[in-house]
Design a protein around this motif. Sequence first.
Motif, mmCIF file in Angstrom:
data_model
loop_
_atom_site.group_PDB
_atom_site.id
_atom_site.type_symbol
_atom_site.label_atom_id
_atom_site.label_comp_id
_atom_site.label_asym_id
_atom_site.label_seq_id
_atom_site.Cartn_x
_atom_site.Cartn_y
_atom_site.Cartn_z
ATOM 1 N N GLN A 1 1.215 16.087 -6.913
ATOM 2 C CA GLN A 1 2.546 15.895 -6.327
ATOM 3 C C GLN A 1 2.542 14.757 -5.311
ATOM 4 O O GLN A 1 3.546 14.087 -5.132
ATOM 5 N N ARG A 2 1.437 14.554 -4.632
ATOM 6 C CA ARG A 2 1.323 13.485 -3.636
ATOM 7 C C ARG A 2 -0.057 12.852 -3.763
ATOM 8 O O ARG A 2 -1.050 13.549 -3.958
ATOM 9 N N ILE A 3 -0.089 11.530 -3.638
ATOM 10 C CA ILE A 3 -1.379 10.842 -3.663
ATOM 11 C C ILE A 3 -1.449 9.856 -2.502
ATOM 12 O O ILE A 3 -0.445 9.290 -2.082
ATOM 13 N N ASP A 4 -2.636 9.666 -1.998
ATOM 14 C CA ASP A 4 -2.911 8.659 -0.972
ATOM 15 C C ASP A 4 -3.371 7.407 -1.718
ATOM 16 O O ASP A 4 -4.484 7.360 -2.249
ATOM 17 N N PHE A 5 -2.505 6.390 -1.768
ATOM 18 C CA PHE A 5 -2.817 5.207 -2.579
ATOM 19 C C PHE A 5 -4.071 4.498 -2.097
ATOM 20 O O PHE A 5 -4.800 3.910 -2.883
ATOM 21 N N ARG A 6 -4.372 4.552 -0.795
ATOM 22 C CA ARG A 6 -5.592 3.898 -0.278
ATOM 23 C C ARG A 6 -6.841 4.577 -0.837
ATOM 24 O O ARG A 6 -7.754 3.913 -1.320
ATOM 25 N N ARG A 7 -6.866 5.880 -0.776
ATOM 26 C CA ARG A 7 -8.039 6.621 -1.280
ATOM 27 C C ARG A 7 -8.175 6.430 -2.786
ATOM 28 O O ARG A 7 -9.266 6.180 -3.293
ATOM 29 N N GLN B 1 2.422 -3.167 2.126
ATOM 30 C CA GLN B 1 2.948 -2.681 3.394
ATOM 31 C C GLN B 1 3.298 -3.822 4.352
ATOM 32 O O GLN B 1 3.628 -3.576 5.495
ATOM 33 N N SER B 2 3.198 -5.063 3.871
ATOM 34 C CA SER B 2 3.547 -6.208 4.705
ATOM 35 C C SER B 2 4.060 -7.335 3.814
ATOM 36 O O SER B 2 3.836 -7.340 2.601
ATOM 37 N N GLU B 3 4.730 -8.291 4.433
ATOM 38 C CA GLU B 3 5.248 -9.429 3.675
ATOM 39 C C GLU B 3 4.119 -10.292 3.129
ATOM 40 O O GLU B 3 4.230 -10.856 2.045
ATOM 41 N N PHE C 1 5.633 -2.352 -4.954
ATOM 42 C CA PHE C 1 6.067 -1.029 -4.503
ATOM 43 C C PHE C 1 5.812 -0.959 -3.004
ATOM 44 O O PHE C 1 4.667 -0.902 -2.563
ATOM 45 N N TRP C 2 6.893 -1.021 -2.217
ATOM 46 C CA TRP C 2 6.790 -1.022 -0.752
ATOM 47 C C TRP C 2 6.505 0.375 -0.238
ATOM 48 O O TRP C 2 7.081 1.360 -0.694
ATOM 49 N N LEU C 3 5.629 0.450 0.778
ATOM 50 C CA LEU C 3 5.266 1.723 1.395
ATOM 51 C C LEU C 3 5.287 1.611 2.906
ATOM 52 O O LEU C 3 4.972 0.553 3.462
ATOM 53 N N ALA C 4 5.593 2.716 3.556
ATOM 54 C CA ALA C 4 5.446 2.784 5.008
ATOM 55 C C ALA C 4 3.950 2.898 5.321
ATOM 56 O O ALA C 4 3.129 3.119 4.428
ATOM 57 N N LYS D 1 1.833 5.131 6.641
ATOM 58 C CA LYS D 1 1.038 6.316 6.282
ATOM 59 C C LYS D 1 1.706 7.121 5.177
ATOM 60 O O LYS D 1 1.590 8.332 5.122
ATOM 61 N N GLU D 2 2.420 6.454 4.309
ATOM 62 C CA GLU D 2 3.195 7.148 3.286
ATOM 63 C C GLU D 2 2.328 7.607 2.117
ATOM 64 O O GLU D 2 1.465 6.883 1.639
ATOM 65 N N LEU D 3 2.585 8.839 1.666
ATOM 66 C CA LEU D 3 1.980 9.346 0.441
ATOM 67 C C LEU D 3 2.976 9.126 -0.695
ATOM 68 O O LEU D 3 4.182 9.134 -0.487
ATOM 69 N N ILE D 4 2.470 8.945 -1.901
ATOM 70 C CA ILE D 4 3.309 8.621 -3.057
ATOM 71 C C ILE D 4 3.392 9.832 -3.972
ATOM 72 O O ILE D 4 2.389 10.489 -4.247
ATOM 73 N N ASP D 5 4.607 10.096 -4.476
ATOM 74 C CA ASP D 5 4.785 11.071 -5.553
ATOM 75 C C ASP D 5 4.724 10.272 -6.853
ATOM 76 O O ASP D 5 5.646 9.517 -7.163
ATOM 77 N N PRO D 6 3.652 10.378 -7.625
ATOM 78 C CA PRO D 6 3.530 9.549 -8.835
ATOM 79 C C PRO D 6 4.607 9.844 -9.871
ATOM 80 O O PRO D 6 4.961 8.970 -10.650
ATOM 81 N N ARG D 7 5.161 11.047 -9.859
ATOM 82 C CA ARG D 7 6.233 11.362 -10.811
ATOM 83 C C ARG D 7 7.474 10.512 -10.521
ATOM 84 O O ARG D 7 8.144 10.063 -11.444
#
Length: 192
Positions: free
Chosen positions: A7-13, A97-99, A113-116, A118-124
């Motif tokens: 349901q949630r993934i940490d894109f960095r990890r 996460q930056s320009e 795909f822009w992220l805040a 510490k944002e986690l992503i819902d891959p669905r």
Amino acid sequence: MNERIPQRIDFRRYTDQGVTLDGSISLEESGTSMPRLNDAVLENTGDIKYHLEFDTDILGNRFMTGQVLAQVVLQCQRCMDNYTLDLNCDLSIAFVQSELAQKQAEESNYDIFWLAKKELIDPRTLLEDELLLALPQIPMHEESEIGKACDVRVTFLEQDDLMADDDSNSHSIEKEQNDTDNPFAILKQLKK
């Protein structure tokens, strides 16, 4: 590995570890977790299959590549009959996460795909976005199916052909009507 999509993934990890997700989203699960897709189509006919690979490239782009497959039912806007469409989306998305990261990813030909921070992503949600982008703006049967499934187009073309034959007769009738409807037709007779 063929397991349930998180349901949630940490894109960095995920990009640091080079994680691969391979599996499918059931029809029942997509019915509740992909409401925008369900609103855009008449019916989702089966499981949504996906293959996602997370990685980091030599320039430091954190990205995901892969493929998502689905089959949906749409309504043809030409003949108003339903038809089935296979969606096959190739993914190549960079998480930014930056320009500066955005510019670098765009130069590497990734979708953004822009992220805040510490944002986690819902891959669905990410897969739903890609499937929505793959839908046609105006759903219609494919050109190869015209005549087989889309009778309106064929009938319309046949009527155009008939009208072309009658075109010469209609010009002379129109000219006669224009002459009588024209308020200056009387002046034409006075000129003689």
